[in-house]
Design an enzyme around this catalytic site. Structure first.
Site, PDB file in Angstrom:
ATOM      1  N   ASP A  43      -8.445   0.343  -1.793  1.00 56.17           N
ATOM      2  CA  ASP A  43      -7.116  -0.204  -1.544  1.00 56.17           C
ATOM      3  C   ASP A  43      -6.679  -1.218  -2.598  1.00 56.17           C
ATOM      4  OD1 ASP A  43      -7.207   1.338   0.778  1.00 56.17           O
ATOM      5  OD2 ASP A  43      -8.180  -0.289   1.882  1.00 56.17           O
ATOM      6  N   HIS A  55      -3.336   6.208  -0.226  1.00 55.92           N
ATOM      7  CA  HIS A  55      -2.746   5.654  -1.441  1.00 55.92           C
ATOM      8  C   HIS A  55      -1.236   5.511  -1.260  1.00 55.92           C
ATOM      9  CE1 HIS A  55      -6.337   7.416  -3.909  1.00 55.92           C
ATOM     10  NE2 HIS A  55      -6.714   6.533  -3.002  1.00 55.92           N
TER      11      HIS A  55
HETATM   12  P1  GDP Z   1      -5.064   2.397  -2.981  1.00 51.85           P
HETATM   13  O1  GDP Z   1      -5.834   2.979  -1.844  1.00 51.85           O
HETATM   14  O2  GDP Z   1      -5.950   1.813  -4.027  1.00 51.85           O
HETATM   15  O3  GDP Z   1      -4.060   3.338  -3.578  1.00 51.85           O
HETATM   16  O4  GDP Z   1      -4.231   1.181  -2.381  1.00 51.85           O
HETATM   17  P2  GDP Z   1      -3.427   1.140  -0.965  1.00 51.85           P
HETATM   18  O5  GDP Z   1      -2.168   1.880  -1.132  1.00 51.85           O
HETATM   19  O6  GDP Z   1      -4.327   1.513   0.141  1.00 51.85           O
HETATM   20  O7  GDP Z   1      -3.208  -0.410  -0.805  1.00 51.85           O
HETATM   21  C1  GDP Z   1      -2.523  -1.158  -1.749  1.00 51.85           C
HETATM   22  C2  GDP Z   1      -1.302  -1.814  -1.081  1.00 51.85           C
HETATM   23  O8  GDP Z   1      -0.804  -2.833  -1.915  1.00 51.85           O
HETATM   24  C3  GDP Z   1      -0.154  -0.863  -0.899  1.00 51.85           C
HETATM   25  O9  GDP Z   1       0.541  -1.234   0.265  1.00 51.85           O
HETATM   26  C4  GDP Z   1       0.721  -1.102  -2.122  1.00 51.85           C
HETATM   27  O10 GDP Z   1       2.086  -0.794  -1.916  1.00 51.85           O
HETATM   28  C5  GDP Z   1       0.517  -2.565  -2.322  1.00 51.85           C
HETATM   29  N1  GDP Z   1       0.581  -3.022  -3.729  1.00 51.85           N
HETATM   30  C6  GDP Z   1       0.084  -2.442  -4.828  1.00 51.85           C
HETATM   31  N2  GDP Z   1       0.236  -3.230  -5.895  1.00 51.85           N
HETATM   32  C7  GDP Z   1       0.863  -4.344  -5.462  1.00 51.85           C
HETATM   33  C8  GDP Z   1       1.267  -5.563  -6.088  1.00 51.85           C
HETATM   34  O11 GDP Z   1       1.081  -5.779  -7.278  1.00 51.85           O
HETATM   35  N3  GDP Z   1       1.863  -6.503  -5.277  1.00 51.85           N
HETATM   36  C9  GDP Z   1       2.071  -6.298  -3.946  1.00 51.85           C
HETATM   37  N4  GDP Z   1       2.641  -7.258  -3.245  1.00 51.85           N
HETATM   38  N5  GDP Z   1       1.685  -5.156  -3.329  1.00 51.85           N
HETATM   39  C10 GDP Z   1       1.097  -4.213  -4.071  1.00 51.85           C
HETATM   40  P1  IMO Z   2      -8.752   4.284  -0.780  1.00 49.12           P
HETATM   41  O1  IMO Z   2      -8.783   5.508  -1.655  1.00 49.12           O
HETATM   42  C1  IMO Z   2     -10.845   1.484   1.847  1.00 49.12           C
HETATM   43  C2  IMO Z   2     -14.459   2.975   3.847  1.00 49.12           C
HETATM   44  C3  IMO Z   2     -14.291   3.045   5.347  1.00 49.12           C
HETATM   45  C4  IMO Z   2     -15.722   2.828   5.791  1.00 49.12           C
HETATM   46  C5  IMO Z   2     -16.531   3.563   4.720  1.00 49.12           C
HETATM   47  C6  IMO Z   2     -16.960   4.959   5.112  1.00 49.12           C
HETATM   48  O2  IMO Z   2      -7.509   4.164   0.028  1.00 49.12           O
HETATM   49  O3  IMO Z   2      -9.093   3.059  -1.548  1.00 49.12           O
HETATM   50  P2  IMO Z   2     -15.689   7.264   5.409  1.00 49.12           P
HETATM   51  O4  IMO Z   2     -14.586   7.643   6.352  1.00 49.12           O
HETATM   52  O5  IMO Z   2     -15.338   7.474   3.970  1.00 49.12           O
HETATM   53  O6  IMO Z   2     -16.992   7.886   5.757  1.00 49.12           O
HETATM   54  O7  IMO Z   2     -15.873   5.681   5.642  1.00 49.12           O
HETATM   55  O8  IMO Z   2     -15.690   3.627   3.572  1.00 49.12           O
HETATM   56  N1  IMO Z   2     -13.412   3.660   3.069  1.00 49.12           N
HETATM   57  C7  IMO Z   2     -12.364   3.052   2.511  1.00 49.12           C
HETATM   58  N2  IMO Z   2     -11.963   1.774   2.541  1.00 49.12           N
HETATM   59  N3  IMO Z   2     -10.151   2.374   1.132  1.00 49.12           N
HETATM   60  C8  IMO Z   2     -10.538   3.662   1.059  1.00 49.12           C
HETATM   61  O9  IMO Z   2      -9.922   4.579   0.294  1.00 49.12           O
HETATM   62  C9  IMO Z   2     -11.679   4.058   1.794  1.00 49.12           C
HETATM   63  N4  IMO Z   2     -12.340   5.222   1.957  1.00 49.12           N
HETATM   64  C10 IMO Z   2     -13.396   4.978   2.727  1.00 49.12           C
HETATM   65  O10 IMO Z   2     -13.430   2.046   5.809  1.00 49.12           O
HETATM   66  O11 IMO Z   2     -16.057   1.465   5.715  1.00 49.12           O
HETATM   67 MG    MG Z   3      -5.993   2.848   0.229  1.00 43.59          MG
END
Ligand code: GDP
Ligand code: IMO
Ligand code: MG
EC number: 6.3.4.4
Length: 449
Positions: free
Chosen positions: A35, A63
């Site tokens: 994330d 994502h």
């Molecule tokens: P990913 O799994 O790595 O793609 O990330 P996620 O989408 O799960 O979580 C990142 C969150 O942070 C999302 O809600 C994005 O919209 C938000 N985000 C990403 N970059 C920024 C930033 O620079 N500032 C803020 N405030 N939010 C961001």
């Molecule tokens: P993105 O791509 C955050 C974590 C789960 C759990 C562990 C195992 O959005 O960054 P699983 O279901 O994969 O067997 O869970 O891994 N986990 C993540 N945490 N972001 C992710 O993906 C994750 N993918 C798996 O929360 O602790």
């Molecule tokens: Mg994510």
């Protein structure tokens, strides 16, 4: 599949240089516990990409991409699917839950995503996640809780069980589903039986499942290609921009993460090669994505976690709620020990530092720079979770800039204290920071070079 003979370049009798290897692939990887904002970084690069590929994980990933005020969340689909000019590819290393895939596509179609099925290519070597894998994921979590007093906190998307089937050689792949359906049905039934012998409470309506799978297979068929050949063509044809979107992250990697509190695939750079069938020579830039602080979903050691007002502030200001499960993310200070560890494995060529804006209101900001055990600094990242639970974090403290950075679009727009924070991180990891994120949307990304 109507493909032509591949063009194998003639051997010249001379050693090949790195430059003869064909097009280079840019890889985007999470440098923490997930994330970090990978979706946003991929979206930024995808506007110019010809191919955007997923190489590992499944719909455990979540994502987020924000374009023109519209928020999309992708789980199995590469974030590049938004770009009508690029092809999205799901590689052999990914595990695919077909109902999840089509649900996700249909949901995004309602939001305005058009023509995604025509832009999606799926490797015939990718393994399938079945509904019962997801049920088993839940049963295993219950079992862990009962036996060990703690679970992993998985996403319950069936990821662990599906990769287990793959490793135990009883898994079923896309090519099996599209092949002889009778044979597929027999193997499917055997797999169900195998799981039922382990989990007697598991009930599966086999005929209903097979009927649905048959329907999905027809919808999937036009997208399926031999992934290795497809990538080979992409690498050796005319110049193409190819992007790999990592899912999950370094500290969740099955080999290098905080085992057993990890996911079941290689989320580090090697996963790009094994998950797509491409040679290491074709790997170009490797961009690490790190948040300006740290979050973690699920259970496991988290040395810089802040179970206090700071943690709560990061959670609420950062809207730190899981995209896939809706769980609150645990929050803490930036931990440079883990980012450096991720760099040791991945060899980042540059870093995207996201969510700097979330720190705007803090009086002071801490950064974990080293771990100590019994008062002594340790040079490595501990493999053993009991040890990691015990480390004492050494922090560097910075004054907060107490200024809204969300409107900053270039380096000079950032307050000097924020610049200082960024430069410190860069020097400490030893990798240049190429982007700094100050907001959710596409334009909220300061490009440094
Ligand atoms: P990913 O799994 O790595 O793609 O990330 P996620 O989408 O799960 O979580 C990142 C969150 O942070 C999302 O809600 C994005 O919209 C938000 N985000 C990403 N970059 C920024 C930033 O620079 N500032 C803020 N405030 N939010 C961001
Ligand atoms: P993105 O791509 C955050 C974590 C789960 C759990 C562990 C195992 O959005 O960054 P699983 O279901 O994969 O067997 O869970 O891994 N986990 C993540 N945490 N972001 C992710 O993906 C994750 N993918 C798996 O929360 O602790
Ligand atoms: Mg994510």
């Amino acid at each position: 599949q109507g493909q032509q003979e591949p063009h194998y370049p003639a051997a010249t009798g001379q050693k090949r240089s790195r430059n003869d290897a064909g097009n280079k692939v840019t890889v985007v990887l999470g440098a923490q516990w997930g994330d970090e904002g990978k979706g946003k970084v991929v979206d930024l690069l995808a506007t110019e990409a010809d191919f955007v590929c997923r190489c590992q994980g499944g719909n455990n990933a979540g994502h987020t991409v924000v374009v023109d005020g519209k928020e999309y969340d992708f789980h199995l689909l590469p974030s590049g699917i938004i770009n009508p000019k690029s092809v999205s590819l799901i590689g052999n290393g990914v595990v695919i839950h077909l109902p999840g895939l089509f649900e996700e596509g249909d949901k995004n179609e309602k939001k305005g995503l058009k023509g995604w099925e025509k832009r999606l290519i799926v490797s015939d070597r990718a393994h399938l996640v079945f509904d019962f894998h997801q049920v088993v994921d839940g049963l295993q979590e219950t079992e862990r809780q009962a036996q060990e007093g703690k679970n992993i906190g998985t996403t319950k998307k069936g990821i662990g069980p599906a990769y287990s089937s793959k490793a135990s050689r009883t898994g079923l792949r896309v090519c099996d589903l599209l092949g002889d359906f009778k044979d597929f049905s027999t193997r499917f039934k055997n797999l169900v039986r195998q799981y039922q012998s382990m989990y007697p409470s598991l009930t599966v309506d086999v005929e209903d499942q097979l009927k649905k799978l048959k329907e999905y297979s027809e919808r999937l068929r036009p997208m399926v290609r031999d992934g290795v050949y497809y990538m080979y063509e992409a690498l050796h044809g005319p110049p193409k921009k190819i992007l790999v979107e990592g899912a999950n992250a370094a500290l969740l990697d099955i080999d290098f993460g905080t085992y057993p509190f990890v996911t079941s695939s290689n989320c580090t750079v090697g996963g790009a090669c094994t998950g797509l069938g491409i040679p290491p020579l074709n790997i170009g830039d490797v961009f690490g994505v790190a948040k300006a602080y740290t979050t973690r979903v699920g259970i496991g050691a988290f040395p810089t976690e802040q179970l206090n007002a700071v943690g709560e502030l990061l959670q609420t200001r950062g809207h730190e709620v899981g995209v896939t499960t809706g769980r609150k993310r645990r929050c803490g200070w930036l931990d440079l020990v883990i980012v450096r560890y991720a760099h040791m494995i991945n060899g980042f060529t540059a870093i995207a530092l996201t969510k700097l804006d979330i720190l705007d209101v803090l009086d002071e900001i801490k950064v974990g720079v080293a771990y100590k055990l019994n008062g002594k600094r340790i040079p490595h990242f501990p493999a053993n979770m009991d040890v990691l639970q015990k480390v004492e974090v050494e922090y560097e403290t910075f004054p907060g800039w107490k200024t809204d950075t969300s409107a900053a679009r270039k380096w000079n727009d950032l307050p000097a204290k924020a610049q200082n924070y960024i430069r410190f991180i860069e020097n400490h990891i030893g990798v240049p920071i190429k982007w700094v994120g100050v907001g959710k949307s596409r334009e909220c990304m300061i490009q440094m070079f």
